[in-house]
Design a protein around this motif. Structure first.
Motif, mmCIF file in Angstrom:
data_model
loop_
_atom_site.group_PDB
_atom_site.id
_atom_site.type_symbol
_atom_site.label_atom_id
_atom_site.label_comp_id
_atom_site.label_asym_id
_atom_site.label_seq_id
_atom_site.Cartn_x
_atom_site.Cartn_y
_atom_site.Cartn_z
ATOM 1 N N UNK A 263 0.816 -1.211 0.000
ATOM 2 C CA UNK A 263 0.000 0.000 0.000
ATOM 3 C C UNK A 263 0.850 1.262 0.000
ATOM 4 N N UNK A 264 0.270 2.359 -0.472
ATOM 5 C CA UNK A 264 0.948 3.642 -0.343
ATOM 6 C C UNK A 264 1.199 3.906 1.137
ATOM 7 N N UNK A 265 2.291 4.597 1.444
ATOM 8 C CA UNK A 265 2.646 4.831 2.843
ATOM 9 C C UNK A 265 3.577 3.781 3.409
ATOM 10 N N UNK A 281 11.171 -9.165 -7.437
ATOM 11 C CA UNK A 281 12.040 -7.983 -7.481
ATOM 12 C C UNK A 281 11.269 -6.717 -7.831
ATOM 13 N N UNK A 282 9.923 -6.806 -7.831
ATOM 14 C CA UNK A 282 9.089 -5.663 -8.155
ATOM 15 C C UNK A 282 7.751 -5.793 -7.443
ATOM 16 N N UNK A 283 7.196 -4.669 -7.021
ATOM 17 C CA UNK A 283 5.914 -4.663 -6.320
ATOM 18 C C UNK A 283 4.993 -3.621 -6.941
ATOM 19 N N UNK A 284 3.723 -3.947 -7.048
ATOM 20 C CA UNK A 284 2.737 -2.954 -7.456
ATOM 21 C C UNK A 284 2.282 -2.189 -6.226
ATOM 22 N N UNK A 285 2.099 -0.883 -6.401
ATOM 23 C CA UNK A 285 1.696 -0.024 -5.278
ATOM 24 C C UNK A 285 0.241 0.382 -5.474
ATOM 25 N N UNK A 286 -0.585 0.143 -4.456
ATOM 26 C CA UNK A 286 -2.019 0.461 -4.527
ATOM 27 C C UNK A 286 -2.397 1.339 -3.342
ATOM 28 N N UNK A 287 -3.515 2.083 -3.486
ATOM 29 C CA UNK A 287 -4.000 2.874 -2.351
ATOM 30 C C UNK A 287 -4.961 2.039 -1.517
ATOM 31 N N UNK A 288 -5.614 2.675 -0.552
ATOM 32 C CA UNK A 288 -6.487 1.943 0.369
ATOM 33 C C UNK A 288 -7.710 1.343 -0.321
ATOM 34 N N UNK A 292 -4.555 1.167 -8.526
ATOM 35 C CA UNK A 292 -3.138 1.098 -8.876
ATOM 36 C C UNK A 292 -2.531 2.498 -8.933
ATOM 37 N N UNK A 293 -1.427 2.682 -8.208
ATOM 38 C CA UNK A 293 -0.744 3.980 -8.166
ATOM 39 C C UNK A 293 0.596 3.968 -8.885
ATOM 40 N N UNK A 346 -6.283 -3.941 -14.825
ATOM 41 C CA UNK A 346 -7.125 -3.041 -14.039
ATOM 42 C C UNK A 346 -8.521 -2.959 -14.646
ATOM 43 N N UNK A 347 -9.484 -2.503 -13.842
ATOM 44 C CA UNK A 347 -10.832 -2.289 -14.366
ATOM 45 C C UNK A 347 -10.960 -0.856 -14.885
ATOM 46 N N UNK A 348 -12.171 -0.435 -15.229
ATOM 47 C CA UNK A 348 -12.388 0.893 -15.820
ATOM 48 C C UNK A 348 -12.017 2.026 -14.876
ATOM 49 N N UNK A 349 -12.061 1.770 -13.579
ATOM 50 C CA UNK A 349 -11.716 2.807 -12.605
ATOM 51 C C UNK A 349 -10.317 2.607 -12.038
ATOM 52 N N UNK A 350 -9.508 1.811 -12.722
ATOM 53 C CA UNK A 350 -8.092 1.585 -12.407
ATOM 54 C C UNK A 350 -7.876 0.782 -11.120
ATOM 55 N N UNK A 351 -8.905 0.078 -10.665
ATOM 56 C CA UNK A 351 -8.716 -0.837 -9.538
ATOM 57 C C UNK A 351 -7.943 -2.064 -10.037
#
Length: 384
Positions: A263-265, A281-288, A292-293, A346-351
């Protein structure tokens, strides 16, 4: 919406470019014409707005014969986009966008409002309206060419290899952007291309022509599964992945549902621990909300470790992603073209919904070639 009735075009030297064409195109349909050079695809498109006159037969737009309409008014009622873009270099971007509106004597307020409205569709800032074409990149100029075709809200748009001169990555981006626009605005599109990947990606219906005649006209998947003859097979290319596995067509069918995320933070130290524990060796960063960020990897951590403590400050936010409905064949090409190890889904709202990795694609290719492995085992046993 658009119908060709026994349409033929013969030139004065006796050359027949189009022979007895019969075809119906529905409202809101995206139709790609494709075929070898000289097959008649561009001639067919140019007969629709009377840039080329029909020799025999009729072209009907909303049940009205185009030959009975004023040619200039007919053209102004349709959008037209070409590969060379054709922006007026001495006009601002705003003036270029509303050029047809000017010819139709729209008031200034209407032109200004329409130009601002259209620019928002392609996420370009409003200050671009006062710039000139030479101040824009090739991809941005082509976006303006598309917007100009949309300015008077035509129900029908003709496009003649509009993305052919662009670099592959810009072309990918514009294709996706335009297909999304077409769905949102429900425009009928006649699109000429020489690129089969482009046709399969964009079209609701692909019309394959040869020597002035339609060889096959159907949905991309139907053409791939049931090519009409050997010519269509050769023109498609036997190496297309979808032909080996017609049951697998979209990213959503093969994506992995639980990519490794933080998560972010999150601190960089914690991100490193997650990488070590999950053997990545890589991670996707998402908000709460799981939107996808960006992503963080070992290289970015090494570059930022002394000046950043959090993934938010070190992550890359420009992430190439696809939707679950994206065609698998397109995603394969993009991964290879970009040299990417994986692509977030991701979906249409970038989730974030999942991930497609090169390993996943490799397994699919192995399955395509060798099935579940039994065929290979049988060959080895036979050899022994």
């Amino acid at each position: 919406m658009l119908e060709f009735k026994q349409v033929s075009k013969q030139y004065s030297d006796g050359t027949t470019a189009v022979k007895n064409l019969n075809l119906k195109i529905n409202k809101g349909e995206f139709v790609c014409f494709i075929g070898p050079s000289g097959c008649g695809k561009t001639t067919t498109m140019k007969m629709v707005n009377r840039l080329i006159d029909i020799t025999e037969g009729a072209v009907l737009v909303d049940d009205k014969d185009i030959k009975e309409q004023d040619a200039v008014e007919l053209r102004r009622s349709m959008g037209y986009v070409i590969q060379q873009i054709g922006l007026m270099p001495h006009m601002t971007i705003k003036e270029n966008i509303v050029l047809v509106g000017t010819l139709l004597k729209w008031p200034k307020e209407k032109k200004d409002e329409r130009a601002r409205e259209l620019l928002k569709l392609v996420d370009m800032p409003e200050e671009y309206l006062d710039r000139y074409p030479h101040e824009l990149s090739g991809g941005q100029q082509q976006r303006i060419g598309v917007l100009r075709a949309l300015a008077v809200n035509p129900p029908l748009i003709l496009m003649d290899e509009p993305f052919g001169a662009l670099d592959p990555i810009t072309r990918d981006s514009l294709q996706e952007e335009f297909k999304k626009l077409q769905k949102e605005l429900n425009k009928t599109i006649i699109f000429v291309t020489h690129d089969m990947d482009e046709a399969l990606k964009l079209a609701d219906k692909v019309v394959i022509m040869r020597d002035g005649e339609v060889v096959q006209a159907d949905t991309p998947d139907e053409i791939l599964r049931n090519p009409a003859n050997e010519f269509v097979e050769e023109f498609l290319g036997r190496d297309r992945l979808i032909q080996g596995r017609p049951d697998v067509t979209t990213v959503g069918q093969i994506m992995e549902g639980f990519p490794v995320t933080v998560p972010t933070g999150t601190t960089l130290k914690s991100a490193i621990s997650t990488m070590r524990d999950r053997h990545v060796d890589s991670l996707l960063v998402v908000d709460s909300d799981n939107v996808l960020q960006g992503y963080i990897d070992i290289e970015l951590i090494n570059l930022n470790y002394k000046k950043a403590n959090m993934v938010d400050d070190a992550m890359e936010t420009d992430v190439f992603s696809v939707s679950g409905e994206s065609l698998l064949r397109d995603t394969v090409h993009k991964i290879l073209r970009r040299g990417a190890k994986y692509v977030p889904v991701v979906d249409d709202t970038h989730h974030l919904e999942g991930i497609v990795t090169r390993a996943t694609l490799a397994n699919l290719v192995y399955d395509t070639i060798w099935g579940d492995g039994m065929e290979l085992d049988d060959k080895v046993t036979a050899a022994e």
